[in-house]
Design a protein around this motif. Structure first.
Motif, PDB file in Angstrom:
ATOM      1  N   LEU A   1       0.829  -1.202   0.000  1.00 40.71           N
ATOM      2  CA  LEU A   1       0.000   0.000   0.000  1.00 40.71           C
ATOM      3  C   LEU A   1       0.865   1.254   0.000  1.00 40.71           C
ATOM      4  O   LEU A   1       0.514   2.274  -0.615  1.00 40.71           O
ATOM      5  N   THR A   2       1.995   1.186   0.691  1.00 36.72           N
ATOM      6  CA  THR A   2       2.924   2.321   0.706  1.00 36.72           C
ATOM      7  C   THR A   2       3.504   2.570  -0.689  1.00 36.72           C
ATOM      8  O   THR A   2       3.687   3.715  -1.110  1.00 36.72           O
ATOM      9  N   MET A   3       3.804   1.484  -1.380  1.00 33.60           N
ATOM     10  CA  MET A   3       4.399   1.586  -2.719  1.00 33.60           C
ATOM     11  C   MET A   3       3.395   2.034  -3.776  1.00 33.60           C
ATOM     12  O   MET A   3       3.793   2.421  -4.882  1.00 33.60           O
ATOM     13  N   LEU A   4       2.106   1.975  -3.491  1.00 33.56           N
ATOM     14  CA  LEU A   4       1.084   2.171  -4.520  1.00 33.56           C
ATOM     15  C   LEU A   4       1.244   3.495  -5.258  1.00 33.56           C
ATOM     16  O   LEU A   4       1.164   3.558  -6.482  1.00 33.56           O
ATOM     17  N   GLY A   5       1.484   4.573  -4.491  1.00 33.45           N
ATOM     18  CA  GLY A   5       1.673   5.866  -5.139  1.00 33.45           C
ATOM     19  C   GLY A   5       2.897   5.881  -6.044  1.00 33.45           C
ATOM     20  O   GLY A   5       2.856   6.439  -7.152  1.00 33.45           O
ATOM     21  N   ILE A   6       3.996   5.270  -5.571  1.00 34.67           N
ATOM     22  CA  ILE A   6       5.211   5.178  -6.388  1.00 34.67           C
ATOM     23  C   ILE A   6       4.941   4.361  -7.642  1.00 34.67           C
ATOM     24  O   ILE A   6       5.358   4.732  -8.750  1.00 34.67           O
ATOM     25  N   ILE A   7       4.246   3.229  -7.482  1.00 33.82           N
ATOM     26  CA  ILE A   7       3.956   2.348  -8.626  1.00 33.82           C
ATOM     27  C   ILE A   7       3.133   3.084  -9.680  1.00 33.82           C
ATOM     28  O   ILE A   7       3.448   3.047 -10.871  1.00 33.82           O
ATOM     29  N   ILE A   8       2.083   3.779  -9.222  1.00 33.26           N
ATOM     30  CA  ILE A   8       1.222   4.511 -10.168  1.00 33.26           C
ATOM     31  C   ILE A   8       2.013   5.616 -10.870  1.00 33.26           C
ATOM     32  O   ILE A   8       1.935   5.786 -12.097  1.00 33.26           O
TER      33      ILE A   8
ATOM     34  N   VAL B   1       2.221  16.102 -14.668  1.00 36.10           N
ATOM     35  CA  VAL B   1       0.986  15.638 -14.023  1.00 36.10           C
ATOM     36  C   VAL B   1       1.223  14.302 -13.330  1.00 36.10           C
ATOM     37  O   VAL B   1       0.792  14.076 -12.192  1.00 36.10           O
ATOM     38  N   ALA B   2       1.934  13.397 -14.026  1.00 33.87           N
ATOM     39  CA  ALA B   2       2.247  12.099 -13.425  1.00 33.87           C
ATOM     40  C   ALA B   2       3.141  12.267 -12.205  1.00 33.87           C
ATOM     41  O   ALA B   2       3.107  11.448 -11.274  1.00 33.87           O
ATOM     42  N   GLY B   3       3.935  13.328 -12.190  1.00 30.49           N
ATOM     43  CA  GLY B   3       4.816  13.581 -11.056  1.00 30.49           C
ATOM     44  C   GLY B   3       4.056  13.830  -9.766  1.00 30.49           C
ATOM     45  O   GLY B   3       4.600  13.630  -8.669  1.00 30.49           O
ATOM     46  N   ILE B   4       2.784  14.269  -9.887  1.00 30.97           N
ATOM     47  CA  ILE B   4       1.959  14.460  -8.689  1.00 30.97           C
ATOM     48  C   ILE B   4       1.781  13.134  -7.959  1.00 30.97           C
ATOM     49  O   ILE B   4       1.824  13.077  -6.725  1.00 30.97           O
ATOM     50  N   SER B   5       1.586  12.055  -8.753  1.00 28.23           N
ATOM     51  CA  SER B   5       1.460  10.728  -8.147  1.00 28.23           C
ATOM     52  C   SER B   5       2.735  10.345  -7.414  1.00 28.23           C
ATOM     53  O   SER B   5       2.691   9.733  -6.338  1.00 28.23           O
ATOM     54  N   LEU B   6       3.880  10.705  -7.993  1.00 31.88           N
ATOM     55  CA  LEU B   6       5.156  10.400  -7.338  1.00 31.88           C
ATOM     56  C   LEU B   6       5.288  11.181  -6.031  1.00 31.88           C
ATOM     57  O   LEU B   6       5.802  10.660  -5.034  1.00 31.88           O
TER      58      LEU B   6
ATOM     59  N   VAL C   1       2.783  12.208  -4.152  1.00 31.73           N
ATOM     60  CA  VAL C   1       1.874  11.558  -3.201  1.00 31.73           C
ATOM     61  C   VAL C   1       2.493  10.260  -2.676  1.00 31.73           C
ATOM     62  O   VAL C   1       2.411   9.945  -1.487  1.00 31.73           O
ATOM     63  N   GLY C   2       3.127   9.519  -3.595  1.00 26.52           N
ATOM     64  CA  GLY C   2       3.800   8.282  -3.183  1.00 26.52           C
ATOM     65  C   GLY C   2       4.913   8.549  -2.197  1.00 26.52           C
ATOM     66  O   GLY C   2       5.107   7.795  -1.233  1.00 26.52           O
ATOM     67  N   GLY C   3       5.660   9.640  -2.431  1.00 24.15           N
ATOM     68  CA  GLY C   3       6.730  10.006  -1.501  1.00 24.15           C
ATOM     69  C   GLY C   3       6.193  10.354  -0.128  1.00 24.15           C
ATOM     70  O   GLY C   3       6.779   9.983   0.906  1.00 24.15           O
ATOM     71  N   ILE C   4       5.055  11.073  -0.077  1.00 23.50           N
ATOM     72  CA  ILE C   4       4.408  11.381   1.199  1.00 23.50           C
ATOM     73  C   ILE C   4       4.015  10.088   1.908  1.00 23.50           C
ATOM     74  O   ILE C   4       4.167   9.954   3.125  1.00 23.50           O
ATOM     75  N   GLY C   5       3.510   9.129   1.127  1.00 27.88           N
ATOM     76  CA  GLY C   5       3.129   7.838   1.707  1.00 27.88           C
ATOM     77  C   GLY C   5       4.318   7.117   2.327  1.00 27.88           C
ATOM     78  O   GLY C   5       4.215   6.521   3.404  1.00 27.88           O
ATOM     79  N   VAL C   6       5.462   7.166   1.631  1.00 25.32           N
ATOM     80  CA  VAL C   6       6.686   6.543   2.165  1.00 25.32           C
ATOM     81  C   VAL C   6       7.093   7.219   3.464  1.00 25.32           C
ATOM     82  O   VAL C   6       7.440   6.554   4.452  1.00 25.32           O
ATOM     83  N   MET C   7       7.032   8.552   3.492  1.00 22.40           N
ATOM     84  CA  MET C   7       7.410   9.275   4.700  1.00 22.40           C
ATOM     85  C   MET C   7       6.488   8.927   5.868  1.00 22.40           C
ATOM     86  O   MET C   7       6.956   8.704   6.998  1.00 22.40           O
ATOM     87  N   ASN C   8       5.189   8.857   5.591  1.00 20.04           N
ATOM     88  CA  ASN C   8       4.235   8.541   6.659  1.00 20.04           C
ATOM     89  C   ASN C   8       4.482   7.154   7.239  1.00 20.04           C
ATOM     90  O   ASN C   8       4.485   6.961   8.463  1.00 20.04           O
ATOM     91  N   ILE C   9       4.677   6.178   6.343  1.00 20.04           N
ATOM     92  CA  ILE C   9       4.853   4.814   6.833  1.00 20.04           C
ATOM     93  C   ILE C   9       6.171   4.657   7.565  1.00 20.04           C
ATOM     94  O   ILE C   9       6.291   3.871   8.523  1.00 20.04           O
ATOM     95  N   MET C  10       7.190   5.402   7.141  1.00 18.71           N
ATOM     96  CA  MET C  10       8.470   5.346   7.852  1.00 18.71           C
ATOM     97  C   MET C  10       8.362   6.009   9.225  1.00 18.71           C
ATOM     98  O   MET C  10       8.998   5.564  10.195  1.00 18.71           O
ATOM     99  N   LEU C  11       7.545   7.065   9.363  1.00 17.28           N
ATOM    100  CA  LEU C  11       7.310   7.676  10.675  1.00 17.28           C
ATOM    101  C   LEU C  11       6.618   6.695  11.601  1.00 17.28           C
ATOM    102  O   LEU C  11       6.946   6.594  12.796  1.00 17.28           O
ATOM    103  N   VAL C  12       5.650   5.942  11.052  1.00 14.30           N
ATOM    104  CA  VAL C  12       4.969   4.915  11.839  1.00 14.30           C
ATOM    105  C   VAL C  12       5.958   3.834  12.263  1.00 14.30           C
ATOM    106  O   VAL C  12       5.954   3.364  13.409  1.00 14.30           O
ATOM    107  N   SER C  13       6.828   3.449  11.290  1.00 18.29           N
ATOM    108  CA  SER C  13       7.819   2.410  11.572  1.00 18.29           C
ATOM    109  C   SER C  13       8.782   2.851  12.669  1.00 18.29           C
ATOM    110  O   SER C  13       9.152   2.063  13.551  1.00 18.29           O
TER     111      SER C  13
END
Length: 408
Positions: free
Chosen positions: A24-31, A283-288, A290-302
């Motif tokens: 789920l964390t990777m999803l933004g990066i994948i997209i 435009v596609a960079g917006i997804s990247l 968002v994906g980067g924000i997701g990575v940061m959030n999950i790493m803060l949780v970790s």
């Protein structure tokens, strides 16, 4: 090096232990990565296909068209060759319709192209049998003819036609021509398009002077083709040719002479494709992002979940830099795996879309893959993890070991 590999091993086991969360964390990066790869591959494929088509039309020449009440003369061609630099040769260009018969029996409609000996230079297809007519044959208005491969097969059932004589009828004027060359071709579709979608059984080429001799008067074509010695100077040749011909025909400022610079058009189309691809990538960079924000959030949780582990490592002598590096490696690993998955999906999607577009449009479009671009994407995806993993990694590295050990 051994310590770095240990960090990679820890990152791998953490991903394995939390598969769903990592995915789920990777999803933004994948997209984001798959979108970028697909867009760039498709855009590059389209650009190459269109460039190839235009280049086959443009080649190394420009076309001059008269929209005034005058045609061009031989003196115009000579003036261009003498006074305009980077010109390798010129030819009048045009086509008319007629009929060809063999032994007064079989008659076929024909598209008749005319020009001088330089007309062979800008042709899309090569001479596969015989030769093209020479300057002497053109100047002397000799009765010689070039025929396309498809035309030869339609009339004679073979391409072995060098030396055969046919009768060419143009607006009631008939003359016998000797076939001296056979030109390769692909289909009659382009010829039909060029002559307003009218189908012809055959396509032939003859000298302009010979056609004028047959008709009994001098033909003044409205088209001139200029063969360039250096395509990089096509804009200069176009401008100087237009000025020269406008002065010769006293039509300055009347827009009576239009110069078609296909090389310049090709450059403009390439620039447009590059710009459109860049905008879509933004435009596609917006997804990247968002994906980067997701990575940061999950790493803060970790980091929060593993506070006690961090405290133990610090108590055992782990340095701040080691803790920082460990969490950066983990975040970079998450982004790298997401980038690799996104690249595979993007490449596969580009291939599928190209197949669909090719079938619908009837044109062969091939996605263009560049290994350096793919490697760049991998490095870029890792950099996303590093950039967005800095805050969590710094938080983990700054923990006081006593406070970390007290956490539950």
């Amino acid at each position: 090096m051994g310590q770095f590999l240990e960090y990679c091993k820890i990152a791998y086991f953490n991903l394995k232990a939390n598969k769903i969360r990592a995915l789920l964390t990777m999803l933004g990066i994948i997209i984001g990565i798959s979108s970028v790869v697909m867009i760039v591959s498709l855009g590059s494929g389209f650009k190459k296909s269109i460039t190839k088509e235009i280049d086959s039309i443009a080649g190394n020449y420009i076309e001059v068209i008269s929209y005034g009440d005058f045609g061009f003369e031989q003196e115009d061609l000579e003036a261009i060759e003498e006074r305009v630099p980077y010109v390798a040769g010129t030819t009048a260009a045009g086509a008319t319709r007629g009929n060809i018969s063999y032994n007064n029996a079989k008659e076929c409609s024909a598209l008749i192209k005319y020009g001088n000996e330089n007309a062979d230079t800008y042709s899309t297809y090569d001479i596969i049998r015989g030769r093209y007519f020479t300057k002497e044959e053109s100047d002397n208005a000799e009765n010689v003819m070039i025929i396309t491969k498809g035309s030869a097969r339609k009339m004679f059932g073979s391409t072995d036609v060098i030396g055969m004589n046919v009768d060419l009828e143009v607006y009631g004027y008939i003359k016998t021509y000797r076939i001296i060359g056979v030109r390769d071709d692909s289909s009659e579709e382009m010829e039909s398009f060029a002559m307003y979608n009218v189908n012809y059984d055959m396509t032939v080429e003859i000298p302009l002077n010979t056609l004028s001799s047959q008709m009994g008067f001098t033909i003044h074509p409205n088209d001139i083709v200029i063969i360039l010695s250096n395509a990089e100077h096509s804009d200069e040749v176009a401008d100087r040719t237009r000025i020269l011909l406008e002065n010769r025909h006293d039509c300055v400022g009347e827009n009576a002479i239009i110069v078609m610079n296909y090389n310049s058009m090709l450059s403009q189309i390439t620039s447009i494709f590059t710009l459109v691809t860049a905008l879509i990538m933004m435009v596609a960079g917006i997804s990247l992002f968002v994906g980067g924000i997701g990575v940061m959030n999950i790493m803060l949780v970790s980091v929060t979940e593993r506070t006690r582990e961090i405290g133990i490592r610090k108590a055992l002598g782990a340095r701040t830099g080691s803790i920082l590096t460990q969490f950066l490696v983990e975040s970079a690993t998450i982004s790298l795996v997401g980038g690799l998955i996104g690249t595979i999906i993007g490449l596969g999607g580009a291939e599928i879309l190209c197949l669909i577009i090719s079938k619908v449009a009837g044109e062969s479009i091939v996605a263009d893959f560049n290994i350096l671009f793919i490697l760049g994407i991998a490095i870029f995806s890792m950099s996303i993890g590093v950039i967005f993993g800095i805050i969590p990694a710094r938080k983990a590295a700054k923990y006081n070991p006593i406070d970390a050990l007290r956490s539950r």
